[in-house]
Write an enzyme that holds these catalytic residues in place. Structure first.
Site, PDB file in Angstrom:
ATOM      1  N   SER A  85       0.818  -1.218   0.000  1.00 59.76           N
ATOM      2  CA  SER A  85       0.000   0.000   0.000  1.00 59.76           C
ATOM      3  C   SER A  85       0.851   1.268   0.000  1.00 59.76           C
ATOM      4  O   SER A  85       0.322   2.362   0.170  1.00 59.76           O
ATOM      5  CB  SER A  85      -0.924  -0.003   1.220  1.00 59.76           C
ATOM      6  OG  SER A  85      -0.160  -0.107   2.395  1.00 59.76           O
ATOM      7  N   THR A 187      -1.323   3.746   4.768  1.00 63.07           N
ATOM      8  CA  THR A 187      -0.324   4.780   4.490  1.00 63.07           C
ATOM      9  C   THR A 187       0.699   4.759   5.586  1.00 63.07           C
ATOM     10  O   THR A 187       0.345   4.515   6.735  1.00 63.07           O
ATOM     11  CB  THR A 187      -1.060   6.163   4.534  1.00 63.07           C
ATOM     12  OG1 THR A 187      -2.009   6.186   3.476  1.00 63.07           O
ATOM     13  CG2 THR A 187      -0.116   7.329   4.422  1.00 63.07           C
ATOM     14  N   THR A 205       2.013   7.034   0.329  1.00 63.62           N
ATOM     15  CA  THR A 205       1.064   5.943   0.087  1.00 63.62           C
ATOM     16  C   THR A 205       0.881   5.689  -1.411  1.00 63.62           C
ATOM     17  O   THR A 205       1.162   6.577  -2.236  1.00 63.62           O
ATOM     18  CB  THR A 205      -0.320   6.315   0.680  1.00 63.62           C
ATOM     19  OG1 THR A 205      -1.185   5.180   0.657  1.00 63.62           O
ATOM     20  CG2 THR A 205      -0.995   7.447  -0.071  1.00 63.62           C
ATOM     21  N   ARG A 215      -7.209   9.786  -9.097  1.00 65.23           N
ATOM     22  CA  ARG A 215      -7.706  10.046  -7.743  1.00 65.23           C
ATOM     23  C   ARG A 215      -6.547  10.416  -6.810  1.00 65.23           C
ATOM     24  O   ARG A 215      -5.504   9.782  -6.797  1.00 65.23           O
ATOM     25  CB  ARG A 215      -8.405   8.799  -7.202  1.00 65.23           C
ATOM     26  CG  ARG A 215      -8.972   8.930  -5.770  1.00 65.23           C
ATOM     27  CD  ARG A 215      -8.052   8.389  -4.719  1.00 65.23           C
ATOM     28  NE  ARG A 215      -8.669   8.371  -3.380  1.00 65.23           N
ATOM     29  CZ  ARG A 215      -8.007   8.108  -2.264  1.00 65.23           C
ATOM     30  NH1 ARG A 215      -6.728   7.849  -2.300  1.00 65.23           N
ATOM     31  NH2 ARG A 215      -8.618   8.102  -1.095  1.00 65.23           N
ATOM     32  N   VAL A 216      -6.755  11.451  -6.024  1.00 67.99           N
ATOM     33  CA  VAL A 216      -5.764  11.850  -5.026  1.00 67.99           C
ATOM     34  C   VAL A 216      -6.432  11.775  -3.660  1.00 67.99           C
ATOM     35  O   VAL A 216      -7.554  12.238  -3.481  1.00 67.99           O
ATOM     36  CB  VAL A 216      -5.261  13.285  -5.307  1.00 67.99           C
ATOM     37  CG1 VAL A 216      -4.372  13.781  -4.177  1.00 67.99           C
ATOM     38  CG2 VAL A 216      -4.492  13.327  -6.634  1.00 67.99           C
ATOM     39  N   GLY A 217      -5.736  11.176  -2.718  1.00 67.70           N
ATOM     40  CA  GLY A 217      -6.276  11.064  -1.356  1.00 67.70           C
ATOM     41  C   GLY A 217      -5.782  12.183  -0.467  1.00 67.70           C
ATOM     42  O   GLY A 217      -5.336  13.237  -0.933  1.00 67.70           O
ATOM     43  N   ASP A 218      -5.864  11.937   0.834  1.00 62.04           N
ATOM     44  CA  ASP A 218      -5.448  12.956   1.810  1.00 62.04           C
ATOM     45  C   ASP A 218      -3.931  13.030   1.988  1.00 62.04           C
ATOM     46  O   ASP A 218      -3.395  14.065   2.402  1.00 62.04           O
ATOM     47  CB  ASP A 218      -6.071  12.644   3.178  1.00 62.04           C
ATOM     48  CG  ASP A 218      -5.629  11.271   3.692  1.00 62.04           C
ATOM     49  OD1 ASP A 218      -5.611  10.311   2.893  1.00 62.04           O
ATOM     50  OD2 ASP A 218      -5.286  11.156   4.882  1.00 62.04           O
ATOM     51  N   THR A 238      -4.247   8.173   8.530  1.00 62.09           N
ATOM     52  CA  THR A 238      -4.378   7.055   7.595  1.00 62.09           C
ATOM     53  C   THR A 238      -5.861   6.688   7.515  1.00 62.09           C
ATOM     54  O   THR A 238      -6.645   7.069   8.377  1.00 62.09           O
ATOM     55  CB  THR A 238      -3.529   5.856   8.050  1.00 62.09           C
ATOM     56  OG1 THR A 238      -3.655   4.805   7.084  1.00 62.09           O
ATOM     57  CG2 THR A 238      -3.954   5.329   9.416  1.00 62.09           C
ATOM     58  N   GLY A 239      -6.214   5.956   6.467  1.00 64.85           N
ATOM     59  CA  GLY A 239      -7.607   5.557   6.313  1.00 64.85           C
ATOM     60  C   GLY A 239      -8.238   6.221   5.102  1.00 64.85           C
ATOM     61  O   GLY A 239      -7.524   6.671   4.204  1.00 64.85           O
ATOM     62  N   HIS A 240      -9.550   6.300   5.106  1.00 65.85           N
ATOM     63  CA  HIS A 240     -10.271   6.792   3.932  1.00 65.85           C
ATOM     64  C   HIS A 240     -10.017   8.288   3.728  1.00 65.85           C
ATOM     65  O   HIS A 240     -10.581   9.138   4.434  1.00 65.85           O
ATOM     66  CB  HIS A 240     -11.765   6.510   4.076  1.00 65.85           C
ATOM     67  CG  HIS A 240     -12.053   5.044   3.974  1.00 65.85           C
ATOM     68  ND1 HIS A 240     -11.694   4.158   4.968  1.00 65.85           N
ATOM     69  CD2 HIS A 240     -12.602   4.310   2.982  1.00 65.85           C
ATOM     70  CE1 HIS A 240     -12.041   2.927   4.589  1.00 65.85           C
ATOM     71  NE2 HIS A 240     -12.582   2.989   3.387  1.00 65.85           N
TER      72      HIS A 240
END
Ligand code: ASP
Length: 330
Positions: A85, A187, A205, A215-218, A238-240
């Site tokens: 991940s 992450t 991550t 798509r870009v996460g936090d 970390t997480g959604h």
């Protein structure tokens, strides 16, 4: 006489302080007490944090800088193809492309970030190069790759045969369903306080497995996946990622610490905020995981998450250990 009074008497303050109103004297005594600071200390997310902390500790225990420690610590996980991940070997997006997100922040509000970066094994070092060698704070996609190549980073194939095989399996029904704690995401976020009393953080991550391309996460977003304020503390998430971005999660944690909350309370308040927002939007909480870890200037730390199963690693003078935080959904 207690040690605080002894200390103040030695420097001739008690008499002057006693002449003031009682409350003022107490405040003065408090403000003059030398802080007992737990440093150096490093914290990182999930079980792979143990290995990463060990690497960071090599630098921190030699009076090195927190910034170098967090970069080197997370590189270890980025390089490991068994960690699916983060970095090399990370699971791809739904088009079979491994796209990486990372950011870094030091004790002087210097920040650097890359998002949706392909073909470079160590996005955290590219993020640091953005911070140190460009007038900008964030580069994305092809531009980030072009920049990395000009800085001497090597172009590599990051899709390992194992990740490719799993992705081909996934394509059969192509259902995007991040599974809580099953590590089809996760992450490494790392925050550290060095022997000089400075804080820094890093976050890296491959994001949610089988996410939409682009798509870009936090994790590469300063204030969402990572925030450091050298006057107050640092936090990482970390997480959604969508839920963390919605609340600008780590900025919230640091601001709560600024208002006087312990790292532990700051993390739980921020998680409860996410829980309440998710509830109000009719989301099923069982399908969401978010975990925060936080550290303040005294070297006190805390963590909290939505559901059981999150772990984080702490390394200070007492050693390197894995801890399980409290969680919201009982
Ligand atoms: N926060 C990461 C993201 O949304 C994934 C994770 O940490 O589980 O990309």
């Amino acid at each position: 006489m207690n040690s605080r009074r002894t200390f103040l008497k030695k420097i001739g303050v008690v008499t002057a302080a006693s002449a003031l109103a009682p409350l003022k004297a107490a405040e003065l005594l408090e403000s003059m007490t030398p802080l007992s600071v737990n440093k150096p200390i490093v914290l990182s997310t999930w079980d792979f944090g143990l290995q990463a902390n060990k690497e960071a500790w090599k630098i921190l225990s030699q009076n090195g800088k927190a910034l170098d420690a967090v970069e080197q610590g997370v590189i270890l996980v980025e390089n490991d193809p068994a960690e699916r991940s983060v970095g090399y070997g990370g699971r791809p997006d739904r088009d079979g492309k491994v796209t990486l997100d990372a950011c870094i922040m030091d004790h002087q509000y210097n920040i650097g970030s890359v998002a949706a970066l392909e073909h470079i094994k160590n996005p955290i070092s590219v993020a640091r190069a953005v911070m140190e060698r460009t007038p900008h704070v964030m580069l994305v996609g092809h531009g980030a790759l072009e920049f990395a190549l000009t800085q001497g980073f090597k172009k590599e194939n990051l899709l390992t045969p194992e990740s490719e095989k799993e992705w081909k399996e996934w394509l059969k029904d192509s259902k995007y369903k991040p599974i809580v704690n099953i590590e089809n995401h996760d992450t490494i976020g790392m925050i550290a306080l060095d022997a000089h009393g400075n804080l820094s953080g890093a976050c890296t991550t491959s994001g949610m497995a089988y996410k939409m391309h682009g798509r870009v996460g936090d994790s590469p977003i300063i204030g969402a996946g990572l925030f450091v304020d050298n006057e107050v503390g640092a936090a990482t998430a970390t997480g959604h990622g969508e839920e963390v971005i919605r609340t600008v999660g780590t900025h919230l944690v640091v601001e709560l610490m600024r208002q006087g909350h312990t790292p532990q309370n700051a993390c739980s308040e921020a998680v409860e905020r996410i829980v309440n927002i998710a509830k109000s939007r009719g989301k099923s909480l069982k399908e969401i995981q978010v975990g925060f870890i936080a550290l303040n200037k005294k070297g006190e730390y805390g963590a909290y998450c939505i559901q059981d199963g999150f772990s984080f690693a702490v390394h200070d003078q007492k050693g390197n250990r894995l801890e399980k935080p409290e969680f919201s959904l009982k």
